[in-house]
Every structure is written in structure tokens, then in C-alpha cells.
Design a protein around this motif. Sequence first.
Motif, PDB file in Angstrom:
ATOM      1  N   PRO A  94       0.832  -1.206   0.000  1.00 18.92           N
ATOM      2  CA  PRO A  94       0.000   0.000   0.000  1.00 18.92           C
ATOM      3  C   PRO A  94       0.866   1.255   0.000  1.00 18.92           C
ATOM      4  CG  PRO A  94       0.136  -0.899   2.207  1.00 18.92           C
ATOM      5  CD  PRO A  94       0.888  -1.850   1.314  1.00 18.92           C
ATOM      6  N   ASP A  95       0.361   2.304  -0.656  1.00 16.20           N
ATOM      7  CA  ASP A  95       1.064   3.578  -0.537  1.00 16.20           C
ATOM      8  C   ASP A  95       0.547   4.324   0.697  1.00 16.20           C
ATOM      9  OD1 ASP A  95      -1.331   4.797  -1.203  1.00 16.20           O
ATOM     10  OD2 ASP A  95      -0.693   5.442  -3.191  1.00 16.20           O
ATOM     11  N   VAL A  96       1.040   5.524   0.920  1.00 15.85           N
ATOM     12  CA  VAL A  96       0.669   6.245   2.140  1.00 15.85           C
ATOM     13  C   VAL A  96      -0.816   6.625   2.171  1.00 15.85           C
ATOM     14  CG1 VAL A  96       2.963   7.148   2.647  1.00 15.85           C
ATOM     15  CG2 VAL A  96       1.458   8.426   1.117  1.00 15.85           C
ATOM     16  N   ASN A  97      -1.479   6.523   1.004  1.00 17.12           N
ATOM     17  CA  ASN A  97      -2.919   6.793   0.957  1.00 17.12           C
ATOM     18  C   ASN A  97      -3.741   5.505   0.903  1.00 17.12           C
ATOM     19  OD1 ASN A  97      -2.615   9.691   0.887  1.00 17.12           O
ATOM     20  ND2 ASN A  97      -1.867   9.438  -1.203  1.00 17.12           N
TER      21      ASN A  97
ATOM     22  N   VAL B 260      13.036   1.583  -7.887  1.00 17.45           N
ATOM     23  CA  VAL B 260      12.579   1.207  -6.547  1.00 17.45           C
ATOM     24  C   VAL B 260      13.692   1.535  -5.558  1.00 17.45           C
ATOM     25  CG1 VAL B 260      11.756  -0.673  -5.083  1.00 17.45           C
ATOM     26  CG2 VAL B 260      11.159  -0.631  -7.518  1.00 17.45           C
ATOM     27  N   ILE B 261      13.365   2.360  -4.604  1.00 13.21           N
ATOM     28  CA  ILE B 261      14.366   2.791  -3.620  1.00 13.21           C
ATOM     29  C   ILE B 261      13.893   2.374  -2.232  1.00 13.21           C
ATOM     30  CG2 ILE B 261      15.589   4.749  -2.601  1.00 13.21           C
ATOM     31  CD1 ILE B 261      15.286   6.213  -5.248  1.00 13.21           C
ATOM     32  N   PHE B 262      14.636   1.473  -1.642  1.00 12.53           N
ATOM     33  CA  PHE B 262      14.331   1.040  -0.279  1.00 12.53           C
ATOM     34  C   PHE B 262      15.019   2.004   0.696  1.00 12.53           C
ATOM     35  CE2 PHE B 262      13.635  -2.754  -2.740  1.00 12.53           C
ATOM     36  CZ  PHE B 262      12.582  -3.401  -2.099  1.00 12.53           C
ATOM     37  N   LEU B 263      14.232   2.581   1.555  1.00 12.29           N
ATOM     38  CA  LEU B 263      14.760   3.536   2.531  1.00 12.29           C
ATOM     39  C   LEU B 263      15.231   2.799   3.772  1.00 12.29           C
ATOM     40  CD1 LEU B 263      11.875   6.158   2.263  1.00 12.29           C
ATOM     41  CD2 LEU B 263      14.032   6.130   0.997  1.00 12.29           C
ATOM     42  N   ARG B 264      16.088   3.465   4.527  1.00 13.03           N
ATOM     43  CA  ARG B 264      16.525   2.893   5.804  1.00 13.03           C
ATOM     44  C   ARG B 264      15.490   3.232   6.880  1.00 13.03           C
ATOM     45  NH1 ARG B 264      20.944   5.115   7.987  1.00 13.03           N
ATOM     46  NH2 ARG B 264      21.020   3.405   9.447  1.00 13.03           N
ATOM     47  N   HIS B 265      15.450   4.435   7.260  1.00 10.40           N
ATOM     48  CA  HIS B 265      14.468   4.862   8.260  1.00 10.40           C
ATOM     49  C   HIS B 265      14.016   6.271   7.898  1.00 10.40           C
ATOM     50  CE1 HIS B 265      17.472   7.478  10.091  1.00 10.40           C
ATOM     51  NE2 HIS B 265      18.318   6.467   9.982  1.00 10.40           N
ATOM     52  N   LEU B 266      12.932   6.699   8.469  1.00  6.04           N
ATOM     53  CA  LEU B 266      12.373   7.998   8.091  1.00  6.04           C
ATOM     54  C   LEU B 266      12.984   9.119   8.926  1.00  6.04           C
ATOM     55  CD1 LEU B 266       8.639   6.942   7.698  1.00  6.04           C
ATOM     56  CD2 LEU B 266      10.292   7.376   5.882  1.00  6.04           C
ATOM     57  N   GLY B 267      14.297   9.204   8.936  1.00  5.37           N
ATOM     58  CA  GLY B 267      14.957  10.267   9.703  1.00  5.37           C
ATOM     59  C   GLY B 267      15.329  11.426   8.816  1.00  5.37           C
TER      60      GLY B 267
END
Lengths: 47, 137
Positions: A19-22, A40-47
Motif C-alpha cells: 500500500p502507498d501512504v494513501n 525502486v528505492i528502499f529507505l533505511r528509516h524515516l529520519g
Amino acid sequence: MSDTKRRKDKKTAPDFSLPDVNHNPITLSKVLAAGKTAMVIFLRHLG
Amino acid sequence: MVCAEHVAQLCQYRKELKQLNVAVLLISFGPEEHAKDWLEGICPSFQLLLDPERTAYHTYNLKHSWLSSWNLKTLMYYARALFGGREWRGIIGDSAQLGGDFIIDRDRNLLLEYCSKEATDRPQIAELLRILRDQKA
């Protein structure tokens, strides 16, 4: 240092559906079926 | 560079990415309540998908390592950034999870697979754009 692999051979990317953020479900294979290239970009953390 | 800067740099090319018919899919395991704000602050043009169970992370063989995530290079990077005036946004989520970049063509072939070896390890934006432009040509 980096594990860069610009592929010369063919390797199929695993499909996924998330799911996306919506809360809309996004499926990789459907995005590609629409004729798009996916980055496709996998992020580490939302910092 | 770290994720936010990597995505922000890529965001500068959003018009070209659109012309190249590229869908940028960001994937995060972070909490949903922070995800929208994060995306708004970094690049609202991109899509951010949520993977709290890290199913896709595992499928794409991304590493989870405290040693790789918080090595001296990473600590120096953050120290330089903070002394240089970068705002500290805190760490939301598991900071031992490493990321990666993948470019996939319309036939689902992997054109690039790049698994970060440490926290600040990301491909150069120029290299990503080169692959995408080659793909279009």
C-alpha cells in the motif's frame, strides 16, 4: 565499497504489492504493465 | 549520503524522470503516521509505499546490520552534517536496516541492483540517470 550491479544478464525482479501512504495498493508488475520503468528505492528509516 | 538526501537529489530530476516514463517507488518500513510528512518534506512527486513487515526488503535481499549501519564512516557523516547545520530529524524506525536501489524495465528485468553496504552507501544519481536514459534510447 558499493555493491553496484548494473546487470548485463537477465534477472527478473521479484514482484511485490504494497500500500502507498494513501492506502492504495501498488503492484510492481502493474506499474510495469503500464509501460513504465520502475526505480525502486528502499529507505533505511524515516529520519 | 543518507536516504533523505538521496531522494531529495533525485527529486531535482523529477521532470526528466516523468519524461523518461519512470515510476519512482520509495519503500519504507517506517510508521505510517510519519511517512506522509516525510514524503511531503522530501519529494511529494514520488510514491511512498509502506512495508512494515519488510517483506519486500527480504525479497530483495537487503541487509540488516548494526555494524554496517553505525560504522565510523556513518558517524562521521552525521557529525559533519550536524556541525554543518543540518537539522536532526531523529531516527524513526530500525536504523540497522540497510537500503538499496533497483531499476527495473517494463519486462521486469533488473537493470540495476544496488544493495547498500553501509548507511551512507547509495548509487550516484548520475549513474541512475545514465541507466534510465540508455533504457529510453
